[in-house]
Write a protein that holds these residues in place. Structure first.
Motif, PDB file in Angstrom:
ATOM      1  N   VAL A  10     -13.902  -1.018 -11.535  1.00  0.00           N
ATOM      2  CA  VAL A  10     -13.466  -0.922 -10.042  1.00  0.00           C
ATOM      3  C   VAL A  10     -14.635  -1.816  -9.372  1.00  0.00           C
ATOM      4  CG1 VAL A  10     -12.875   0.001  -7.996  1.00  0.00           C
ATOM      5  CG2 VAL A  10     -11.647   0.731  -9.969  1.00  0.00           C
ATOM      6  N   PRO A  11     -15.843  -1.309  -9.399  1.00  0.00           N
ATOM      7  CA  PRO A  11     -16.868  -2.291  -8.668  1.00  0.00           C
ATOM      8  C   PRO A  11     -17.088  -3.509  -9.283  1.00  0.00           C
ATOM      9  CG  PRO A  11     -17.755   0.005  -9.352  1.00  0.00           C
ATOM     10  CD  PRO A  11     -16.468  -0.086 -10.229  1.00  0.00           C
ATOM     11  N   ILE A  12     -16.902  -3.722 -10.487  1.00  0.00           N
ATOM     12  CA  ILE A  12     -17.187  -5.018 -11.035  1.00  0.00           C
ATOM     13  C   ILE A  12     -15.879  -6.056 -10.465  1.00  0.00           C
ATOM     14  CG2 ILE A  12     -16.579  -6.748 -13.236  1.00  0.00           C
ATOM     15  CD1 ILE A  12     -18.070  -4.571 -14.761  1.00  0.00           C
ATOM     16  N   LEU A  13     -14.738  -5.475 -10.239  1.00  0.00           N
ATOM     17  CA  LEU A  13     -13.515  -6.337  -9.720  1.00  0.00           C
ATOM     18  C   LEU A  13     -13.794  -6.759  -8.242  1.00  0.00           C
ATOM     19  CD1 LEU A  13     -10.472  -5.015 -11.628  1.00  0.00           C
ATOM     20  CD2 LEU A  13     -11.473  -7.215 -11.657  1.00  0.00           C
ATOM     21  N   PHE A  14     -14.319  -5.423  -7.539  1.00  0.00           N
ATOM     22  CA  PHE A  14     -14.239  -5.793  -6.059  1.00  0.00           C
ATOM     23  C   PHE A  14     -15.675  -6.176  -5.598  1.00  0.00           C
ATOM     24  CE2 PHE A  14     -10.345  -2.871  -6.878  1.00  0.00           C
ATOM     25  CZ  PHE A  14      -9.342  -3.787  -6.238  1.00  0.00           C
ATOM     26  N   ILE A  15     -16.843  -5.825  -6.337  1.00  0.00           N
ATOM     27  CA  ILE A  15     -17.800  -6.265  -5.582  1.00  0.00           C
ATOM     28  C   ILE A  15     -18.589  -7.472  -6.455  1.00  0.00           C
ATOM     29  CG2 ILE A  15     -20.442  -5.365  -5.409  1.00  0.00           C
ATOM     30  CD1 ILE A  15     -19.084  -2.678  -5.034  1.00  0.00           C
ATOM     31  N   GLY A  16     -18.517  -7.449  -7.914  1.00  0.00           N
ATOM     32  CA  GLY A  16     -19.186  -8.215  -8.570  1.00  0.00           C
ATOM     33  C   GLY A  16     -18.435  -9.581  -8.755  1.00  0.00           C
ATOM     34  N   LEU A  17     -17.139  -9.704  -8.682  1.00  0.00           N
ATOM     35  CA  LEU A  17     -16.453 -10.623  -9.145  1.00  0.00           C
ATOM     36  C   LEU A  17     -16.615 -11.582  -7.747  1.00  0.00           C
ATOM     37  CD1 LEU A  17     -14.976 -12.494 -11.042  1.00  0.00           C
ATOM     38  CD2 LEU A  17     -12.738 -11.330 -10.413  1.00  0.00           C
ATOM     39  N   PRO A  18     -16.163 -11.033  -6.555  1.00  0.00           N
ATOM     40  CA  PRO A  18     -16.234 -11.754  -5.246  1.00  0.00           C
ATOM     41  C   PRO A  18     -17.641 -12.329  -5.082  1.00  0.00           C
ATOM     42  CG  PRO A  18     -15.037  -9.730  -5.278  1.00  0.00           C
ATOM     43  CD  PRO A  18     -15.651  -9.617  -6.287  1.00  0.00           C
ATOM     44  N   TRP A  19     -18.747 -11.714  -5.440  1.00  0.00           N
ATOM     45  CA  TRP A  19     -20.100 -11.910  -5.263  1.00  0.00           C
ATOM     46  C   TRP A  19     -20.401 -13.036  -6.269  1.00  0.00           C
ATOM     47  CZ3 TRP A  19     -24.147 -12.539  -8.514  1.00  0.00           C
ATOM     48  CH2 TRP A  19     -25.325 -13.146  -7.957  1.00  0.00           C
ATOM     49  N   LEU A  20     -19.950 -12.943  -7.395  1.00  0.00           N
ATOM     50  CA  LEU A  20     -20.170 -14.199  -8.214  1.00  0.00           C
ATOM     51  C   LEU A  20     -19.270 -15.510  -7.708  1.00  0.00           C
ATOM     52  CD1 LEU A  20     -21.670 -14.947 -11.041  1.00  0.00           C
ATOM     53  CD2 LEU A  20     -19.386 -14.380 -12.050  1.00  0.00           C
TER      54      LEU A  20
END
Length: 100
Positions: A10-20
């Motif tokens: 969940v954090p990867i999808l909602f924080i990491g991916l948009p940040w990238l």
């Protein structure tokens, strides 16, 4: 007890991916623009080229006045089609200076 994978996904999808995605979008946008130092250098080079063109015209006129058989190898002095592009560049440079 098993570690729930949702805590990582969940954090990867909602924080990491948009940040990238946003990181590389901003890098792409800034890399495509020209810096103000580059613009200033281009302006100086343009002014130098105009002065050199005027000097070349003067030299060709002097040689032509001394030697009637002389045929200039470059473009004719003050031809409208040649000067039209220079006027367009002057207009664009003036607009850039006003925008700053």
């Amino acid at each position: 007890m098993d570690f729930p994978s949702e805590i990582i996904i969940v954090p990867i999808l909602f924080i990491g991916l948009p940040w990238l995605i946003m990181h590389y979008v901003t890098k792409w946008k800034t890399a495509a623009t020209i810096t103000t130092d580059d613009e200033d250098l281009l302006g100086e080079l343009y002014q130098l080229a105009k002065r050199l063109d005027e000097r070349m015209d003067t030299v060709e006129r002097l040689v032509a006045s001394d030697n009637p058989d002389y045929q200039p190898a470059r473009l004719m002095h003050d031809r409208e089609t040649d000067n039209q592009q220079l006027r367009e560049l002057d207009r664009l440079l003036a607009e850039k200076k006003e925008a700053r």
